[in-house]
Write a protein that holds these residues in place. Structure first.
Motif, PDB file in Angstrom:
ATOM      1  N   ALA A 153     -11.219  10.475   9.769  1.00  0.00           N
ATOM      2  CA  ALA A 153     -12.527  10.495   9.087  1.00  0.00           C
ATOM      3  C   ALA A 153     -12.351  10.875   7.619  1.00  0.00           C
ATOM      4  O   ALA A 153     -12.937  10.239   6.726  1.00  0.00           O
ATOM      5  N   ASP A 154     -11.533  11.890   7.347  1.00  0.00           N
ATOM      6  CA  ASP A 154     -11.291  12.321   5.965  1.00  0.00           C
ATOM      7  C   ASP A 154     -10.608  11.208   5.156  1.00  0.00           C
ATOM      8  O   ASP A 154     -10.966  10.957   4.003  1.00  0.00           O
ATOM      9  N   ARG A 155      -9.638  10.541   5.777  1.00  0.00           N
ATOM     10  CA  ARG A 155      -8.917   9.466   5.066  1.00  0.00           C
ATOM     11  C   ARG A 155      -9.853   8.297   4.758  1.00  0.00           C
ATOM     12  O   ARG A 155      -9.799   7.728   3.666  1.00  0.00           O
ATOM     13  N   ILE A 156     -10.711   7.949   5.702  1.00  0.00           N
ATOM     14  CA  ILE A 156     -11.670   6.865   5.452  1.00  0.00           C
ATOM     15  C   ILE A 156     -12.580   7.243   4.287  1.00  0.00           C
ATOM     16  O   ILE A 156     -12.860   6.419   3.416  1.00  0.00           O
ATOM     17  N   GLY A 157     -13.040   8.494   4.267  1.00  0.00           N
ATOM     18  CA  GLY A 157     -13.890   8.949   3.169  1.00  0.00           C
ATOM     19  C   GLY A 157     -13.196   8.907   1.826  1.00  0.00           C
ATOM     20  O   GLY A 157     -13.801   8.584   0.812  1.00  0.00           O
ATOM     21  N   ARG A 158     -11.907   9.199   1.824  1.00  0.00           N
ATOM     22  CA  ARG A 158     -11.130   9.253   0.575  1.00  0.00           C
ATOM     23  C   ARG A 158     -10.615   7.874   0.162  1.00  0.00           C
ATOM     24  O   ARG A 158     -10.716   7.481  -0.994  1.00  0.00           O
ATOM     25  N   ASP A 159     -10.050   7.121   1.124  1.00  0.00           N
ATOM     26  CA  ASP A 159      -9.328   5.886   0.795  1.00  0.00           C
ATOM     27  C   ASP A 159      -9.973   4.602   1.318  1.00  0.00           C
ATOM     28  O   ASP A 159      -9.470   3.518   1.040  1.00  0.00           O
ATOM     29  N   GLY A 160     -11.023   4.733   2.098  1.00  0.00           N
ATOM     30  CA  GLY A 160     -11.706   3.549   2.620  1.00  0.00           C
ATOM     31  C   GLY A 160     -11.098   3.016   3.914  1.00  0.00           C
ATOM     32  O   GLY A 160     -10.070   3.505   4.395  1.00  0.00           O
ATOM     33  N   LEU A 161     -11.748   2.012   4.449  1.00  0.00           N
ATOM     34  CA  LEU A 161     -11.337   1.428   5.730  1.00  0.00           C
ATOM     35  C   LEU A 161      -9.997   0.707   5.654  1.00  0.00           C
ATOM     36  O   LEU A 161      -9.317   0.574   6.676  1.00  0.00           O
ATOM     37  N   THR A 162      -9.607   0.254   4.475  1.00  0.00           N
ATOM     38  CA  THR A 162      -8.329  -0.465   4.367  1.00  0.00           C
ATOM     39  C   THR A 162      -7.141   0.452   4.624  1.00  0.00           C
ATOM     40  O   THR A 162      -6.037  -0.038   4.864  1.00  0.00           O
ATOM     41  N   SER A 163      -7.364   1.766   4.610  1.00  0.00           N
ATOM     42  CA  SER A 163      -6.276   2.714   4.866  1.00  0.00           C
ATOM     43  C   SER A 163      -6.012   2.903   6.360  1.00  0.00           C
ATOM     44  O   SER A 163      -5.029   3.527   6.746  1.00  0.00           O
ATOM     45  N   VAL A 164      -6.888   2.366   7.208  1.00  0.00           N
ATOM     46  CA  VAL A 164      -6.762   2.542   8.656  1.00  0.00           C
ATOM     47  C   VAL A 164      -5.737   1.558   9.208  1.00  0.00           C
ATOM     48  O   VAL A 164      -5.762   0.371   8.895  1.00  0.00           O
ATOM     49  N   THR A 165      -4.839   2.080  10.056  1.00  0.00           N
ATOM     50  CA  THR A 165      -3.829   1.229  10.695  1.00  0.00           C
ATOM     51  C   THR A 165      -4.209   0.973  12.148  1.00  0.00           C
ATOM     52  O   THR A 165      -5.040   1.686  12.718  1.00  0.00           O
ATOM     53  N   VAL A 166      -3.568  -0.014  12.747  1.00  0.00           N
ATOM     54  CA  VAL A 166      -3.790  -0.310  14.165  1.00  0.00           C
ATOM     55  C   VAL A 166      -3.455   0.913  15.015  1.00  0.00           C
ATOM     56  O   VAL A 166      -4.170   1.231  15.970  1.00  0.00           O
ATOM     57  N   ASP A 167      -2.396   1.618  14.667  1.00  0.00           N
ATOM     58  CA  ASP A 167      -2.002   2.812  15.428  1.00  0.00           C
ATOM     59  C   ASP A 167      -3.050   3.914  15.356  1.00  0.00           C
ATOM     60  O   ASP A 167      -3.194   4.695  16.301  1.00  0.00           O
ATOM     61  N   ASP A 168      -3.795   3.997  14.252  1.00  0.00           N
ATOM     62  CA  ASP A 168      -4.856   4.996  14.133  1.00  0.00           C
ATOM     63  C   ASP A 168      -5.931   4.801  15.189  1.00  0.00           C
ATOM     64  O   ASP A 168      -6.605   5.753  15.580  1.00  0.00           O
ATOM     65  N   LEU A 169      -6.103   3.554  15.643  1.00  0.00           N
ATOM     66  CA  LEU A 169      -7.194   3.227  16.556  1.00  0.00           C
ATOM     67  C   LEU A 169      -6.765   3.205  18.020  1.00  0.00           C
ATOM     68  O   LEU A 169      -7.546   2.813  18.887  1.00  0.00           O
ATOM     69  N   ALA A 170      -5.544   3.642  18.288  1.00  0.00           N
ATOM     70  CA  ALA A 170      -5.052   3.683  19.675  1.00  0.00           C
ATOM     71  C   ALA A 170      -4.245   4.962  19.910  1.00  0.00           C
ATOM     72  O   ALA A 170      -3.090   4.906  20.312  1.00  0.00           O
ATOM     73  N   PRO A 171      -4.870   6.130  19.705  1.00  0.00           N
ATOM     74  CA  PRO A 171      -4.133   7.370  19.956  1.00  0.00           C
ATOM     75  C   PRO A 171      -3.888   7.567  21.451  1.00  0.00           C
ATOM     76  O   PRO A 171      -4.606   7.002  22.283  1.00  0.00           O
ATOM     77  N   ARG A 172      -2.885   8.330  21.780  1.00  0.00           N
ATOM     78  CA  ARG A 172      -2.593   8.662  23.184  1.00  0.00           C
ATOM     79  C   ARG A 172      -3.674   9.629  23.673  1.00  0.00           C
ATOM     80  O   ARG A 172      -3.833  10.714  23.114  1.00  0.00           O
ATOM     81  N   LEU A 173      -4.424   9.226  24.696  1.00  0.00           N
ATOM     82  CA  LEU A 173      -5.485  10.065  25.238  1.00  0.00           C
ATOM     83  C   LEU A 173      -4.944  11.199  26.101  1.00  0.00           C
ATOM     84  O   LEU A 173      -5.534  12.268  26.168  1.00  0.00           O
ATOM     85  N   VAL A 174      -3.816  10.945  26.734  1.00  0.00           N
ATOM     86  CA  VAL A 174      -3.195  11.932  27.616  1.00  0.00           C
ATOM     87  C   VAL A 174      -1.867  12.356  27.013  1.00  0.00           C
ATOM     88  O   VAL A 174      -1.128  11.524  26.464  1.00  0.00           O
ATOM     89  N   GLN A 175      -1.578  13.652  27.112  1.00  0.00           N
ATOM     90  CA  GLN A 175      -0.322  14.174  26.566  1.00  0.00           C
ATOM     91  C   GLN A 175       0.863  13.536  27.276  1.00  0.00           C
ATOM     92  O   GLN A 175       0.796  13.219  28.467  1.00  0.00           O
TER      93      GLN A 175
END
Length: 178
Positions: A153-175
């Motif tokens: 959220a902080d990175r999007i606010g600072r650098d915009g949506l173009t800073s988001v990577t595919v990996d950012d949108l698929a975090p591991r839900l389970v340890q």
């Protein structure tokens, strides 16, 4: 100014429109309208993505695995539907955790739809809810998920949506190891 007959016709048309919506036996709205990969509604009759059934119920571990599969396949809206079903079925002490996980997936959906403000708001709400559950049940990686959501959220606010990577949108839900 409309006369009484015009007003009545307008109300009747609105009522017919409401009645034409998909509803279950209890009268609750159902959304059978087709959706695209990011959950945007398509016109009736269009070919859309396969949807999570309205009556989807799964044990927590299965819901987490399915949500992970959907996030990994770049289907955050559909992952949100799975997590929302888990939230609605969860016992009271876990509901806010599942709600936070669903909100995180909605935040990812906003990223994919190009809505930076919506993404930031949902990711921050998700981070706050998820953080309260560290340690979390079912091996949910609450600490890292909360931190990742807030950082994104902080990175999007600072650098915009173009800073988001595919990996950012698929975090591991389970340890790992769970």
């Amino acid at each position: 100014m409309m006369d009484r007959d015009e007003t009545r016709r307008t109300r009747d048309e609105a009522d017919r429109g409401r009645d034409a919506r998909d509803r279950d036996e209890a009268g609750r709205a159902r959304n059978a309208r087709p959706r695209d990969a990011y959950g945007r509604p398509l016109p009736h009759g269009a070919q859309g993505e396969e949807r999570v059934p309205d009556d989807y119920v799964a044990p927590p571990e299965e819901a987490l695995a399915e949500a992970q599969r959907l996030l990994d396949a770049d289907r955050p809206f559909h992952a949100h539907e799975v997590l929302e079903a888990a939230w609605k079925a969860a016992p009271d002490p876990e509901r806010e955790l599942w709600k936070g996980l669903a909100q995180m997936a909605v935040g990812f959906t906003h990223v994919r739809r190009g809505n930076a403000q919506g993404a930031q708001a949902l990711l921050r709400r998700a981070a706050d809810r998820i953080a309260a559950y560290d340690p979390a049940p079912y091996g949910i990686a609450a600490g890292s998920l909360s931190e990742r959501a807030r950082t994104l959220a902080d990175r999007i606010g600072r650098d915009g949506l173009t800073s988001v990577t595919v990996d950012d949108l698929a975090p591991r839900l389970v340890q790992d190891g769970e």
